[in-house]
Design a protein around this motif. Structure first.
Motif, mmCIF file in Angstrom:
data_model
loop_
_atom_site.group_PDB
_atom_site.id
_atom_site.type_symbol
_atom_site.label_atom_id
_atom_site.label_comp_id
_atom_site.label_asym_id
_atom_site.label_seq_id
_atom_site.Cartn_x
_atom_site.Cartn_y
_atom_site.Cartn_z
ATOM 1 N N GLY A 37 0.899 -1.197 -0.053
ATOM 2 C CA GLY A 37 0.090 0.059 -0.168
ATOM 3 C C GLY A 37 0.967 1.419 0.163
ATOM 4 O O GLY A 37 0.290 2.261 -0.210
ATOM 5 N N THR A 38 2.042 1.203 0.118
ATOM 6 C CA THR A 38 2.973 2.432 0.121
ATOM 7 C C THR A 38 2.666 2.941 -1.292
ATOM 8 O O THR A 38 2.736 2.446 -2.201
ATOM 9 N N ARG A 39 2.538 4.293 -1.069
ATOM 10 C CA ARG A 39 2.355 5.146 -2.402
ATOM 11 C C ARG A 39 3.782 5.573 -2.997
ATOM 12 O O ARG A 39 4.654 5.910 -2.180
ATOM 13 N N MET A 40 3.889 5.415 -4.266
ATOM 14 C CA MET A 40 4.995 5.972 -5.214
ATOM 15 C C MET A 40 4.757 6.848 -6.110
ATOM 16 O O MET A 40 3.700 6.884 -6.604
ATOM 17 N N LEU A 41 5.633 7.935 -6.242
ATOM 18 C CA LEU A 41 5.807 8.630 -7.534
ATOM 19 C C LEU A 41 7.217 8.458 -8.038
ATOM 20 O O LEU A 41 8.237 8.526 -7.491
ATOM 21 N N ASP A 42 7.212 8.085 -9.288
ATOM 22 C CA ASP A 42 8.261 7.591 -10.143
ATOM 23 C C ASP A 42 8.388 8.832 -11.255
ATOM 24 O O ASP A 42 7.640 8.558 -12.329
ATOM 25 N N LEU A 43 9.312 9.692 -11.150
ATOM 26 C CA LEU A 43 9.311 10.760 -12.139
ATOM 27 C C LEU A 43 10.580 10.355 -13.256
ATOM 28 O O LEU A 43 11.598 9.690 -12.828
ATOM 29 N N ALA A 44 10.206 10.504 -14.338
ATOM 30 C CA ALA A 44 10.900 10.271 -15.753
ATOM 31 C C ALA A 44 10.965 8.664 -15.494
ATOM 32 O O ALA A 44 12.241 7.911 -15.338
ATOM 33 N N CYS A 45 9.758 7.926 -15.469
ATOM 34 C CA CYS A 45 9.793 6.612 -15.102
ATOM 35 C C CYS A 45 10.208 5.733 -16.392
ATOM 36 O O CYS A 45 10.081 4.410 -15.975
ATOM 37 N N GLY A 46 10.544 5.943 -17.363
ATOM 38 C CA GLY A 46 10.722 5.228 -18.554
ATOM 39 C C GLY A 46 9.684 4.229 -18.784
ATOM 40 O O GLY A 46 8.547 4.643 -19.009
ATOM 41 N N LYS A 47 9.862 2.958 -18.864
ATOM 42 C CA LYS A 47 8.852 2.028 -19.137
ATOM 43 C C LYS A 47 8.265 1.466 -17.919
ATOM 44 O O LYS A 47 7.484 0.436 -18.006
ATOM 45 N N GLY A 48 8.405 1.955 -16.931
ATOM 46 C CA GLY A 48 7.651 1.777 -15.724
ATOM 47 C C GLY A 48 7.919 0.433 -14.916
ATOM 48 O O GLY A 48 7.195 0.026 -14.129
ATOM 49 N N GLU A 49 9.251 -0.104 -15.176
ATOM 50 C CA GLU A 49 9.388 -1.410 -14.716
ATOM 51 C C GLU A 49 9.280 -1.276 -13.121
ATOM 52 O O GLU A 49 9.186 -2.271 -12.456
ATOM 53 N N LEU A 50 10.118 -0.317 -12.496
ATOM 54 C CA LEU A 50 10.130 -0.153 -11.038
ATOM 55 C C LEU A 50 8.858 -0.219 -10.549
ATOM 56 O O LEU A 50 8.471 -0.926 -9.602
ATOM 57 N N LEU A 51 7.884 0.275 -10.938
ATOM 58 C CA LEU A 51 6.565 0.740 -10.281
ATOM 59 C C LEU A 51 5.677 -0.540 -10.585
ATOM 60 O O LEU A 51 5.211 -1.293 -9.594
#
Length: 248
Positions: A37-51
């Motif tokens: 449930g931790t909320r994340m913001l990924d700036l310049a996320c590329g192809k979103g693999e981290l999220l």
């Protein structure tokens, strides 16, 4: 508003648009173990693999922002593939001005500190979205070895030697910005190879199917020089890592 096509050609097969591997991304996730449930913001996320992978593996939720329409489309497809479309979303836009509507537990910029005109500005930008006690993730290159001349600096795709720091000085810079460094996972030469060499194959395959494209001559010239340049310069002189920071 988009990335130049040459970027998306080079990285067409990449899931991570940086010198991290999937294994190292997983190591980082397990190291900080975000709560479900931790909320994340990924700036310049590329192809979103981290999220997307952290939503699957750790139950995080959140938003990725990137300037590339190609990368955002890939991120949305990855969310479908991993079954996490109910947990993550992706926005096409300029990450340099994006602040979360509500504070997040993790604010990330992994490999694109140009959005804040460098590390200090990027830390300041991430802080604007961070909840008290939250973590920032900064992906940043550093000098493994001190470059001896400007030719070496240029061959590493860096404008000026002072644009990067050696690893100890980079860690000290985070401290000077009022951050505790609480974790880090570093790329190694093998993961640099995987990132760079995959670009060569992507470029060659694109050239084979697009010989008359207006970018073909540029990409052919780049491909001819890239392997030796990587072995001689980037592989030897450039380090890269993701650093986990918390406000003091």
């Amino acid at each position: 508003m988009d990335l130049p096509r040459s970027f998306t050609i080079r990285e067409s097969s990449h899931r991570l648009c940086n010198p991290f591997t999937s294994e190292k991304l997983a190591i980082l996730g397990h190291a900080i173990s975000p709560s479900p449930g931790t909320r994340m913001l990924d700036l310049a996320c590329g192809k979103g693999e981290l999220l997307c992978t952290w939503a699957r593996d750790h139950g995080v939720t959140g938003t990725g922002v990137d300037i590339s329409t190609v990368f955002i489309d890939a991120a949305r497809a990855r969310a479908v593939e991993l079954g996490v479309v109910d947990r993550v979303g992706f926005v096409h836009g300029d990450a340099s001005g994006h602040v979360a509507d509500d504070p997040v537990g993790i604010a990330a910029c992994v490999g694109a500190t140009w959005i804040g005109s460098g590390v200090p500005g990027t830390v300041d930008l991430l802080r604007r979205s961070l909840a008290p006690g939250g973590m920032m993730l900064i992906g940043e290159p550093y000098w493994r070895r001190e470059p001896l001349d400007q030719a070496t600096v240029k061959a590493c795709h860096v404008a000026r030697k002072d644009d990067l720091l050696p690893l100890p000085e980079l860690l000290e810079q985070f401290g000077d910005l009022g951050c505790d460094v609480v974790e880090m996972v570093l790329a190694d030469q093998d993961s640099w190879d995987r990132y760079a060499a995959a670009q060569w194959l992507n470029t060659r395959r694109w050239l084979d199917t697009n010989p008359d494209d207006e970018l073909a001559d540029q990409m052919r010239t780049e491909l001819a020089a890239a392997p030796a340049q990587h072995a001689r310069y980037q592989r030897e002189y450039l380090g890269w890592g993701v650093f986990v920071l918390m406000n003091r």
